[in-house]
Write a protein that holds these residues in place. Structure first.
Motif, mmCIF file in Angstrom:
data_model
loop_
_atom_site.group_PDB
_atom_site.id
_atom_site.type_symbol
_atom_site.label_atom_id
_atom_site.label_comp_id
_atom_site.label_asym_id
_atom_site.label_seq_id
_atom_site.Cartn_x
_atom_site.Cartn_y
_atom_site.Cartn_z
ATOM 1 N N VAL A 57 0.863 -1.189 0.000
ATOM 2 C CA VAL A 57 0.000 0.000 0.000
ATOM 3 C C VAL A 57 0.898 1.237 0.000
ATOM 4 C CG1 VAL A 57 -1.972 -1.122 1.093
ATOM 5 C CG2 VAL A 57 -0.189 -0.123 2.524
ATOM 6 N N ASP A 58 0.276 2.417 -0.048
ATOM 7 C CA ASP A 58 1.049 3.640 -0.260
ATOM 8 C C ASP A 58 2.217 3.819 0.707
ATOM 9 O OD1 ASP A 58 -0.842 4.036 -2.156
ATOM 10 O OD2 ASP A 58 -1.749 5.811 -1.268
ATOM 11 N N ASP A 59 2.008 3.512 1.988
ATOM 12 C CA ASP A 59 3.021 3.821 2.990
ATOM 13 C C ASP A 59 3.571 2.585 3.690
ATOM 14 O OD1 ASP A 59 0.693 3.190 4.319
ATOM 15 O OD2 ASP A 59 0.921 4.726 5.865
ATOM 16 N N GLY A 63 5.360 -0.213 -1.206
ATOM 17 C CA GLY A 63 4.911 1.154 -1.402
ATOM 18 C C GLY A 63 5.925 2.173 -0.899
ATOM 19 N N GLN A 64 6.720 1.800 0.108
ATOM 20 C CA GLN A 64 7.749 2.702 0.621
ATOM 21 C C GLN A 64 8.848 2.937 -0.407
ATOM 22 O OE1 GLN A 64 8.654 1.748 5.047
ATOM 23 N NE2 GLN A 64 7.815 -0.139 4.197
ATOM 24 N N HIS A 67 7.397 5.122 -3.150
ATOM 25 C CA HIS A 67 7.274 6.505 -2.689
ATOM 26 C C HIS A 67 8.579 7.272 -2.896
ATOM 27 C CE1 HIS A 67 5.722 9.860 -0.347
ATOM 28 N NE2 HIS A 67 6.832 9.840 0.370
ATOM 29 N N GLU A 81 -4.311 -1.887 -3.843
ATOM 30 C CA GLU A 81 -4.831 -0.658 -3.255
ATOM 31 C C GLU A 81 -3.782 0.446 -3.230
ATOM 32 O OE1 GLU A 81 -7.980 -0.802 -2.536
ATOM 33 O OE2 GLU A 81 -8.017 -2.959 -2.956
ATOM 34 N N ASN A 82 -2.731 0.313 -4.035
ATOM 35 C CA ASN A 82 -1.619 1.238 -3.970
ATOM 36 C C ASN A 82 -1.791 2.368 -4.981
ATOM 37 O OD1 ASN A 82 0.947 2.504 -4.093
ATOM 38 N ND2 ASN A 82 1.910 0.640 -3.330
ATOM 39 N N ALA A 83 -2.170 3.546 -4.495
ATOM 40 C CA ALA A 83 -2.414 4.689 -5.375
ATOM 41 C C ALA A 83 -1.127 5.177 -6.037
ATOM 42 C CB ALA A 83 -3.055 5.823 -4.580
ATOM 43 N N ILE A 84 0.006 5.075 -5.322
ATOM 44 C CA ILE A 84 1.291 5.488 -5.898
ATOM 45 C C ILE A 84 1.649 4.586 -7.068
ATOM 46 C CG2 ILE A 84 3.760 5.735 -5.455
ATOM 47 C CD1 ILE A 84 3.108 6.447 -2.588
ATOM 48 N N LYS A 87 -0.586 5.523 -9.991
ATOM 49 C CA LYS A 87 -0.224 6.814 -10.571
ATOM 50 C C LYS A 87 1.052 6.710 -11.397
ATOM 51 C CE LYS A 87 0.894 11.597 -9.292
ATOM 52 N NZ LYS A 87 1.057 12.547 -8.170
ATOM 53 N N GLN A 88 2.080 6.048 -10.853
ATOM 54 C CA GLN A 88 3.348 5.924 -11.568
ATOM 55 C C GLN A 88 3.209 5.059 -12.810
ATOM 56 O OE1 GLN A 88 6.539 4.756 -8.924
ATOM 57 N NE2 GLN A 88 6.280 6.544 -7.609
#
Length: 233
Positions: A57-59, A63-64, A67, A81-84, A87-88
């Motif tokens: 996930v994002d954080d 996901g880290q 980010h 569920e990873n928005a990053i 988006k990428q």
């Protein structure tokens, strides 16, 4: 008996460099190598290719790394569920190879067992098969998929001994076992590290021959990606 134990995640990740390909076990946020991922984030290595069921996930989880833009390419079966990640991928900033989940596992296992490739029916007649060799067996068409080539495999087990024998728990068995021995170096982090002989041989999922380094992890968060509860009666 060869002892594979190292005393820290820093020792376990020695040799990681920019531009490497890593396998990372787990399923969603279950059974992911939390300590190894945190150390890769701290080391700030770049231009990575990561082979994993998804990207956390994002954080949390991979996901880290996303980010901090440490990953150039993700090879996975689920955006999740990873928005990053999303988006990428949509912006073209991240190269993404989406693979059917069974094929992902089979290509890991092929590398583990020393096979150069597999034939799978998954993806035949779709974009997945474009540019790949296909072949008919018993009237059914299959696609040739090459085994993965990775520098490190980072896995997480419930219990392990100092010789590298591992026991996984629950859903953590989905991808962690097939990644053991599928890279040049396999690093296992475990919740409980015991002496050789303490594990029941009948319960061992992966023998130590597939593991080069093992260490006891700490401070596991074990987050739940999607929590579902029953309504109160």
């Amino acid at each position: 008996m060869i002892i594979k134990t190292v005393d820290s995640v820093q020792k376990a990740t020695e040799g990681v460099e920019d531009g490497m390909t890593f396998m990372l076990g787990g399923f969603g946020l279950c059974g992911i190598p939390e300590n190894a991922i945190s150390e890769l984030v701290r080391l700030n290595i770049k231009n990575l290719t990561c082979i994993s069921n998804n990207a956390g996930v994002d954080d949390f989880g991979l996901g880290q790394l996303l980010h901090k833009k440490q990953i150039d390419k993700m090879i996975s079966s689920y955006v999740g569920e990873n928005a990053i990640f999303e988006k990428q991928m949509l912006s073209g900033e991240l190269d993404v190879e989406l693979i059917p989940q069974g094929t992902l596992a089979a290509r890991c296992q092929a590398a583990q067992q020393g096979f150069p490739a597999i034939y799978t029916p998954a993806g035949y007649g779709t974009e997945v098969a474009e540019g790949k060799e296909t072949r008919e067996f018993d009237g059914k068409m299959y696609v040739l998929e090459e085994a993965f080539k990775a520098d490190f495999a980072f896995v997480k087990a419930w219990k392990g001994d100092r010789a590298g024998n591992l026991i996984f728990k629950g859903t953590a068995r989905n991808f962690n076992p097939v990644m053991c021995g599928a890279a040049k170096i396999t690093v296992a982090e475990v919740e409980e590290l015991v002496e050789p002989g303490e594990l029941d041989p009948n319960h061992i999922h992966i023998p130590g021959i597939f593991v080069q380094r093992i260490f006891q992890g700490k401070d596991y968060e074990k987050r739940i990606e999607q929590r579902t509860v029953r309504q109160k009666d």
